[in-house]
Design an enzyme around this catalytic site. Structure first.
Site, PDB file in Angstrom:
ATOM      1  N   THR A  27      31.788 -26.712   6.010  1.00  0.00           N
ATOM      2  CA  THR A  27      32.619 -27.775   6.064  1.00  0.00           C
ATOM      3  C   THR A  27      31.786 -28.895   5.288  1.00  0.00           C
ATOM      4  OG1 THR A  27      33.897 -27.432   8.046  1.00  0.00           O
ATOM      5  CG2 THR A  27      33.518 -29.742   7.262  1.00  0.00           C
ATOM      6  N   GLN A 102      39.290 -20.721   2.407  1.00  0.00           N
ATOM      7  CA  GLN A 102      39.125 -20.485   3.996  1.00  0.00           C
ATOM      8  C   GLN A 102      40.382 -21.336   4.582  1.00  0.00           C
ATOM      9  OE1 GLN A 102      36.658 -22.402   7.225  1.00  0.00           O
ATOM     10  NE2 GLN A 102      35.970 -20.209   7.582  1.00  0.00           N
ATOM     11  N   HIS A 169      40.691 -19.112   9.182  1.00  0.00           N
ATOM     12  CA  HIS A 169      39.523 -19.492  10.083  1.00  0.00           C
ATOM     13  C   HIS A 169      40.149 -19.201  11.666  1.00  0.00           C
ATOM     14  CE1 HIS A 169      36.273 -21.416  11.637  1.00  0.00           C
ATOM     15  NE2 HIS A 169      36.199 -22.451  10.648  1.00  0.00           N
ATOM     16  N   GLY A 170      39.353 -18.209  12.310  1.00  0.00           N
ATOM     17  CA  GLY A 170      40.008 -17.796  13.686  1.00  0.00           C
ATOM     18  C   GLY A 170      38.844 -18.319  14.585  1.00  0.00           C
ATOM     19  N   ALA A 171      37.724 -18.823  14.141  1.00  0.00           N
ATOM     20  CA  ALA A 171      36.665 -19.057  15.055  1.00  0.00           C
ATOM     21  C   ALA A 171      36.359 -20.585  15.306  1.00  0.00           C
ATOM     22  CB  ALA A 171      35.283 -18.575  14.127  1.00  0.00           C
ATOM     23  N   HIS A 172      35.413 -20.770  16.184  1.00  0.00           N
ATOM     24  CA  HIS A 172      34.583 -21.696  16.347  1.00  0.00           C
ATOM     25  C   HIS A 172      35.285 -23.017  17.105  1.00  0.00           C
ATOM     26  CE1 HIS A 172      32.083 -20.647  12.575  1.00  0.00           C
ATOM     27  NE2 HIS A 172      31.831 -19.951  13.784  1.00  0.00           N
ATOM     28  N   TYR A 174      38.763 -23.847  16.778  1.00  0.00           N
ATOM     29  CA  TYR A 174      39.793 -24.358  16.138  1.00  0.00           C
ATOM     30  C   TYR A 174      41.174 -23.514  16.422  1.00  0.00           C
ATOM     31  CZ  TYR A 174      35.930 -26.534  13.614  1.00  0.00           C
ATOM     32  OH  TYR A 174      34.882 -27.258  13.220  1.00  0.00           O
TER      33      TYR A 174
END
Length: 366
Positions: A27, A102, A169-172, A174
């Site tokens: 980001t 992404q 984006h399927g992580a962290h 979110y």
């Protein structure tokens, strides 16, 4: 150890890249009102000129009013933003590179310190921002259907603009990850459930709709993490069996590559075996994987925010695992923020020219 094997080409479906090095999505928030400008195109073009095999963009949000928690995070919808991304991919291609955006929905987030808020409340599986309580609305099933369509539209637009792949984006912590996580998914409908296998339903439905939008030959990547930004030791899957129940439905739904985010790539995922997250994902699904996490530098990314600098570190352990076949691609973050020519220097064994990293690199779009 020699890094020569990292410079072998990689091919999957319509994706053909010159080497195994991926620019990790990071980001940057340099797109006022969500519109990526020439500075963003120049930033990615420099990495293509620096011989990155596959560039994955910073997170770029889908067409939902509260998909972003920052006005400077780029959109992947709307004429102006998509024109900006068209400029990006055209310049990356002109430099001989390959790239995927992404695709992102941030879900329930903390309010931006600037005071800026999206036009509607944040939305997520249960309205919960773990561990801090409610900070938005729980999505209805009708709204979930609209979110899924927005993911698919962004993927279709990426293909139309000429990007070689897309990453979900399927992580962290979110949105997609919030559905995986028991503390943020308290739903009692088909998108909830007691097990990690139950809670894959939202991701699976997103993947299926994206697959319909882009066709069978277009590669789809998903980025996943076990850890949470507030809990680095957390594991969504505590055993290989749980990980298989988590990943297999996504592989069956249409994921081609699993991008397995860790703070430190060398840390084993489960006791009794030195395989990391990417190694286990490949073993359990048979799909290609990307490893990431503190590659090429001492320290980890979060340390930079605390003012900690990092220095270049050996790639020997990475190469040992790669040569063993644990993973297929290697994502590099901070070294490529600090030095757009990092890949060239690794290939030419110019190790004495490698740069360290400091938080000042986060303040500019070099």
């Amino acid at each position: 150890m020699s890094a020569n094997n990292l410079f072998q080409p990689f091919q999957l479906k319509t994706l053909n890249i010159k080497n195994r090095i991926v620019m990790a999505p990071m980001t940057r928030a340099f797109s006022p009102n969500g519109i990526p400008g020439q500075n963003v195109a120049d930033y990615y073009k420099r990495r293509a000129e620096g011989q990155v095999g596959l560039i994955l963009s910073e997170g770029t949000v889908i067409d939902r009013p509260s998909s972003s928690a920052d006005p400077n995070i780029p959109h992947f919808y709307g004429t102006e933003a998509l024109n900006g991304w068209k400029r990006v991919i055209d310049e990356v291609h002109a430099a001989g590179g390959a790239m995927g955006p992404q695709i992102w929905h941030q879900g329930i987030q903390a309010n931006n310190p600037s005071g800026w808020l999206p036009s509607t409340p944040f939305e997520g599986p249960s309205g919960i921002l773990a561990p801090d309580g409610v900070n938005g609305n729980a999505l209805t099933e009708s709204e979930i259907a609209d979110v899924i369509k927005a993911f698919a539209q962004a993927a279709a637009d990426a293909k139309r603009l000429g990007f070689e792949t897309i990453e979900l984006h399927g992580a962290h912590a979110y949105l997609i990850d919030q559905f995986f996580y028991a503390l943020t998914n308290k739903r009692t409908d088909k998108y909830g459930g007691a097990t990690i296998g139950d809670r894959t339903r939202f991701a699976v439905d997103v993947i299926k709709e994206v697959r319909k939008a882009v066709g069978e030959d277009y590669p789809i990547i998903i980025r996943l993490s076990q850890f949470k930004p507030t809990e680095y030791n957390h594991k969504l899957a505590t055993t290989p069996a749980e990980m298989e129940a988590w990943l297999t439905p996504m592989a069956d739904a249409g994921i081609d590559i699993f991008h397995c985010s860790q703070r430190r790539f060398w840390e084993p995922e489960f006791e009794g075996d030195d395989l990391n997250f990417a190694g286990w994902a490949k073993k359990l699904t048979g799909k290609p994987t990307i490893t990431v996490g503190s590659i090429g530098l001492s320290g980890d990314f979060m340390g930079a925010f605390r003012g900690e600098s990092s220095s270049p570190s050996s790639l020997d352990e990475l190469l040992r695992r790669f040569d063993r076949g644990d993973f297929d691609l290697v994502a590099v973050g901070r070294p490529l923020l600090a030095d757009s020519n990092w890949v060239v220097k690794i290939k030419e064994e110019r190790n004495d020219e490698l740069k360290g990293f400091s938080k000042e690199a986060l303040a500019t779009l070099f």
